[in-house]
Structures are given as structure tokens and as C-alpha cells.
Design a protein around this motif. Sequence first.
Motif, PDB file in Angstrom:
ATOM      1  N   PRO A  32     -16.487  19.178  28.546  1.00 16.47           N
ATOM      2  CA  PRO A  32     -15.907  20.275  27.761  1.00 16.47           C
ATOM      3  C   PRO A  32     -15.978  21.626  28.457  1.00 16.47           C
ATOM      4  O   PRO A  32     -15.116  22.479  28.251  1.00 16.47           O
ATOM      5  CB  PRO A  32     -16.719  20.273  26.467  1.00 16.47           C
ATOM      6  CG  PRO A  32     -17.909  19.438  26.718  1.00 16.47           C
ATOM      7  CD  PRO A  32     -17.597  18.545  27.876  1.00 16.47           C
ATOM      8  N   ASP A  33     -16.980  21.838  29.290  1.00 18.31           N
ATOM      9  CA  ASP A  33     -17.077  23.117  29.995  1.00 18.31           C
ATOM     10  C   ASP A  33     -15.911  23.320  30.956  1.00 18.31           C
ATOM     11  O   ASP A  33     -15.535  24.456  31.253  1.00 18.31           O
ATOM     12  CB  ASP A  33     -18.396  23.225  30.748  1.00 18.31           C
ATOM     13  CG  ASP A  33     -19.567  23.533  29.836  1.00 18.31           C
ATOM     14  OD1 ASP A  33     -19.339  23.973  28.689  1.00 18.31           O
ATOM     15  OD2 ASP A  33     -20.723  23.328  30.262  1.00 18.31           O
ATOM     16  N   LEU A  34     -15.334  22.238  31.446  1.00 15.62           N
ATOM     17  CA  LEU A  34     -14.196  22.349  32.361  1.00 15.62           C
ATOM     18  C   LEU A  34     -12.989  22.939  31.639  1.00 15.62           C
ATOM     19  O   LEU A  34     -12.285  23.801  32.177  1.00 15.62           O
ATOM     20  CB  LEU A  34     -13.855  20.988  32.952  1.00 15.62           C
ATOM     21  CG  LEU A  34     -12.816  20.984  34.057  1.00 15.62           C
ATOM     22  CD1 LEU A  34     -13.304  21.786  35.254  1.00 15.62           C
ATOM     23  CD2 LEU A  34     -12.503  19.565  34.482  1.00 15.62           C
ATOM     24  N   PHE A  35     -12.747  22.513  30.401  1.00 12.58           N
ATOM     25  CA  PHE A  35     -11.638  23.063  29.623  1.00 12.58           C
ATOM     26  C   PHE A  35     -11.881  24.536  29.327  1.00 12.58           C
ATOM     27  O   PHE A  35     -10.972  25.362  29.448  1.00 12.58           O
ATOM     28  CB  PHE A  35     -11.444  22.268  28.330  1.00 12.58           C
ATOM     29  CG  PHE A  35     -10.286  22.740  27.498  1.00 12.58           C
ATOM     30  CD1 PHE A  35      -9.000  22.764  28.010  1.00 12.58           C
ATOM     31  CD2 PHE A  35     -10.479  23.156  26.202  1.00 12.58           C
ATOM     32  CE1 PHE A  35      -7.921  23.191  27.245  1.00 12.58           C
ATOM     33  CE2 PHE A  35      -9.417  23.584  25.423  1.00 12.58           C
ATOM     34  CZ  PHE A  35      -8.134  23.608  25.952  1.00 12.58           C
ATOM     35  N   LEU A  36     -13.098  24.870  28.972  1.00 16.77           N
ATOM     36  CA  LEU A  36     -13.439  26.264  28.692  1.00 16.77           C
ATOM     37  C   LEU A  36     -13.241  27.131  29.940  1.00 16.77           C
ATOM     38  O   LEU A  36     -12.707  28.240  29.865  1.00 16.77           O
ATOM     39  CB  LEU A  36     -14.882  26.353  28.196  1.00 16.77           C
ATOM     40  CG  LEU A  36     -15.301  27.641  27.525  1.00 16.77           C
ATOM     41  CD1 LEU A  36     -14.432  27.929  26.314  1.00 16.77           C
ATOM     42  CD2 LEU A  36     -16.760  27.536  27.106  1.00 16.77           C
ATOM     43  N   GLN A  37     -13.624  26.612  31.101  1.00 17.66           N
ATOM     44  CA  GLN A  37     -13.428  27.347  32.353  1.00 17.66           C
ATOM     45  C   GLN A  37     -11.939  27.517  32.648  1.00 17.66           C
ATOM     46  O   GLN A  37     -11.507  28.572  33.107  1.00 17.66           O
ATOM     47  CB  GLN A  37     -14.108  26.639  33.522  1.00 17.66           C
ATOM     48  CG  GLN A  37     -13.960  27.366  34.850  1.00 17.66           C
ATOM     49  CD  GLN A  37     -14.546  28.768  34.824  1.00 17.66           C
ATOM     50  OE1 GLN A  37     -15.712  28.926  34.488  1.00 17.66           O
ATOM     51  NE2 GLN A  37     -13.768  29.770  35.176  1.00 17.66           N
ATOM     52  N   ALA A  38     -11.151  26.488  32.359  1.00 23.47           N
ATOM     53  CA  ALA A  38      -9.706  26.582  32.585  1.00 23.47           C
ATOM     54  C   ALA A  38      -9.093  27.656  31.686  1.00 23.47           C
ATOM     55  O   ALA A  38      -8.243  28.428  32.137  1.00 23.47           O
ATOM     56  CB  ALA A  38      -9.054  25.228  32.335  1.00 23.47           C
ATOM     57  N   ILE A  39      -9.525  27.713  30.432  1.00 27.24           N
ATOM     58  CA  ILE A  39      -9.036  28.763  29.533  1.00 27.24           C
ATOM     59  C   ILE A  39      -9.415  30.129  30.087  1.00 27.24           C
ATOM     60  O   ILE A  39      -8.608  31.057  30.083  1.00 27.24           O
ATOM     61  CB  ILE A  39      -9.597  28.578  28.106  1.00 27.24           C
ATOM     62  CG1 ILE A  39      -9.052  27.300  27.469  1.00 27.24           C
ATOM     63  CG2 ILE A  39      -9.254  29.785  27.236  1.00 27.24           C
ATOM     64  CD1 ILE A  39      -9.713  26.937  26.162  1.00 27.24           C
ATOM     65  N   ALA A  40     -10.641  30.257  30.578  1.00 20.42           N
ATOM     66  CA  ALA A  40     -11.091  31.530  31.156  1.00 20.42           C
ATOM     67  C   ALA A  40     -10.256  31.908  32.375  1.00 20.42           C
ATOM     68  O   ALA A  40      -9.899  33.079  32.560  1.00 20.42           O
ATOM     69  CB  ALA A  40     -12.571  31.445  31.525  1.00 20.42           C
ATOM     70  N   ASP A  41      -9.918  30.923  33.209  1.00 17.09           N
ATOM     71  CA  ASP A  41      -9.089  31.187  34.391  1.00 17.09           C
ATOM     72  C   ASP A  41      -7.704  31.697  33.980  1.00 17.09           C
ATOM     73  O   ASP A  41      -7.177  32.646  34.566  1.00 17.09           O
ATOM     74  CB  ASP A  41      -8.938  29.922  35.236  1.00 17.09           C
ATOM     75  CG  ASP A  41     -10.229  29.511  35.928  1.00 17.09           C
ATOM     76  OD1 ASP A  41     -11.130  30.349  36.090  1.00 17.09           O
ATOM     77  OD2 ASP A  41     -10.324  28.316  36.301  1.00 17.09           O
ATOM     78  N   VAL A  42      -7.125  31.067  32.969  1.00 19.28           N
ATOM     79  CA  VAL A  42      -5.806  31.488  32.497  1.00 19.28           C
ATOM     80  C   VAL A  42      -5.901  32.884  31.879  1.00 19.28           C
ATOM     81  O   VAL A  42      -5.031  33.733  32.096  1.00 19.28           O
ATOM     82  CB  VAL A  42      -5.214  30.474  31.502  1.00 19.28           C
ATOM     83  CG1 VAL A  42      -3.897  30.988  30.929  1.00 19.28           C
ATOM     84  CG2 VAL A  42      -5.014  29.119  32.170  1.00 19.28           C
ATOM     85  N   ALA A  43      -6.963  33.122  31.117  1.00 21.88           N
ATOM     86  CA  ALA A  43      -7.167  34.439  30.509  1.00 21.88           C
ATOM     87  C   ALA A  43      -7.252  35.516  31.590  1.00 21.88           C
ATOM     88  O   ALA A  43      -6.665  36.594  31.459  1.00 21.88           O
ATOM     89  CB  ALA A  43      -8.426  34.436  29.651  1.00 21.88           C
ATOM     90  N   LYS A  44      -7.957  35.218  32.658  1.00 22.31           N
ATOM     91  CA  LYS A  44      -8.080  36.168  33.767  1.00 22.31           C
ATOM     92  C   LYS A  44      -6.718  36.404  34.422  1.00 22.31           C
ATOM     93  O   LYS A  44      -6.368  37.543  34.738  1.00 22.31           O
ATOM     94  CB  LYS A  44      -9.080  35.643  34.793  1.00 22.31           C
ATOM     95  CG  LYS A  44      -9.304  36.571  35.951  1.00 22.31           C
ATOM     96  CD  LYS A  44     -10.324  36.018  36.910  1.00 22.31           C
ATOM     97  CE  LYS A  44     -10.475  36.921  38.117  1.00 22.31           C
ATOM     98  NZ  LYS A  44     -11.349  36.340  39.126  1.00 22.31           N
ATOM     99  N   ALA A  45      -5.961  35.335  34.590  1.00 26.54           N
ATOM    100  CA  ALA A  45      -4.642  35.451  35.218  1.00 26.54           C
ATOM    101  C   ALA A  45      -3.703  36.299  34.361  1.00 26.54           C
ATOM    102  O   ALA A  45      -2.879  37.052  34.884  1.00 26.54           O
ATOM    103  CB  ALA A  45      -4.041  34.067  35.446  1.00 26.54           C
ATOM    104  N   ARG A  46      -3.815  36.185  33.052  1.00 23.32           N
ATOM    105  CA  ARG A  46      -2.950  36.925  32.133  1.00 23.32           C
ATOM    106  C   ARG A  46      -3.445  38.346  31.887  1.00 23.32           C
ATOM    107  O   ARG A  46      -2.675  39.191  31.468  1.00 23.32           O
ATOM    108  CB  ARG A  46      -2.867  36.203  30.789  1.00 23.32           C
ATOM    109  CG  ARG A  46      -2.111  34.903  30.835  1.00 23.32           C
ATOM    110  CD  ARG A  46      -0.609  35.204  30.906  1.00 23.32           C
ATOM    111  NE  ARG A  46       0.169  34.018  31.064  1.00 23.32           N
ATOM    112  CZ  ARG A  46       0.643  33.284  30.067  1.00 23.32           C
ATOM    113  NH1 ARG A  46       0.395  33.606  28.837  1.00 23.32           N
ATOM    114  NH2 ARG A  46       1.360  32.213  30.336  1.00 23.32           N
ATOM    115  N   GLY A  47      -4.725  38.574  32.081  1.00 16.13           N
ATOM    116  CA  GLY A  47      -5.309  39.889  31.826  1.00 16.13           C
ATOM    117  C   GLY A  47      -6.159  39.867  30.568  1.00 16.13           C
ATOM    118  O   GLY A  47      -5.640  39.682  29.468  1.00 16.13           O
ATOM    119  N   MET A  48      -7.449  40.032  30.752  1.00 14.70           N
ATOM    120  CA  MET A  48      -8.388  39.941  29.636  1.00 14.70           C
ATOM    121  C   MET A  48      -8.147  41.046  28.608  1.00 14.70           C
ATOM    122  O   MET A  48      -8.268  40.810  27.409  1.00 14.70           O
ATOM    123  CB  MET A  48      -9.822  39.991  30.167  1.00 14.70           C
ATOM    124  CG  MET A  48     -10.836  39.443  29.229  1.00 14.70           C
ATOM    125  SD  MET A  48     -10.630  37.697  28.812  1.00 14.70           S
ATOM    126  CE  MET A  48     -11.444  36.903  30.167  1.00 14.70           C
TER     127      MET A  48
END
Length: 97
Positions: A32-48
Motif C-alpha cells: 500500500p505504501d507504493l500507491f501512496l508514494q505514487a499519489i505523492a509523485d503525481v501531486a508533486k508533478a501537478r503542484g502541491m
Amino acid sequence: MKKPVAFDAADYLDSEEVIAEYLNVALASEHPDLFLQAIADVAKARGMAQLAKETGLGRESLYKALAPGAKPRYDTVLKVIRALGVELQMTPVPRKA
């Protein structure tokens, strides 16, 4: 000798299709941490900051919710997912005979 540059997945998340595929692969993982990290990566790419504005959550709260080992609430994950422009969908898994 050149110093190695750290890999940042956010640098490559540049289209809706790539983002959706990246999240799908992470969601398929047993970790599950991998999915959470992927969401964080996308959030960073889009702008927090933009994501915080769209979700109504504070930037600091988002960073905490998406940090490794975090246990974000379901409603927080849904807000973030929707603000990122993707949705979760379920498909049936064939049962073993």
C-alpha cells in the motif's frame, strides 16, 4: 567524475495517460505504501499548492497524508485522487476454479 542525479518520478508524469498508468501499476502492487508514494509523485508533478487549493486541505496536511508510512483517511485519498483528475474503478477478478 559526474555526480549521479537522483531519480524523481514526478519529472516524467507529464500526461493524463502516463499518470493514470503510473497510478494503476502502483495500485496493483501488494504494498500500500507504493500507491501512496505514487499519489505523492503525481501531486508533486501537478503542484502541491494547487492540489491543496483544489482539495481544501492545507499543504502541510497533504505532505503528511502522503508521506511514507502515513495512514491517510479514505476521504482524504478520494479528495486527492479526484483533484488529480483520475478516478478509482473496480473490475472483477476471475475466480480460480
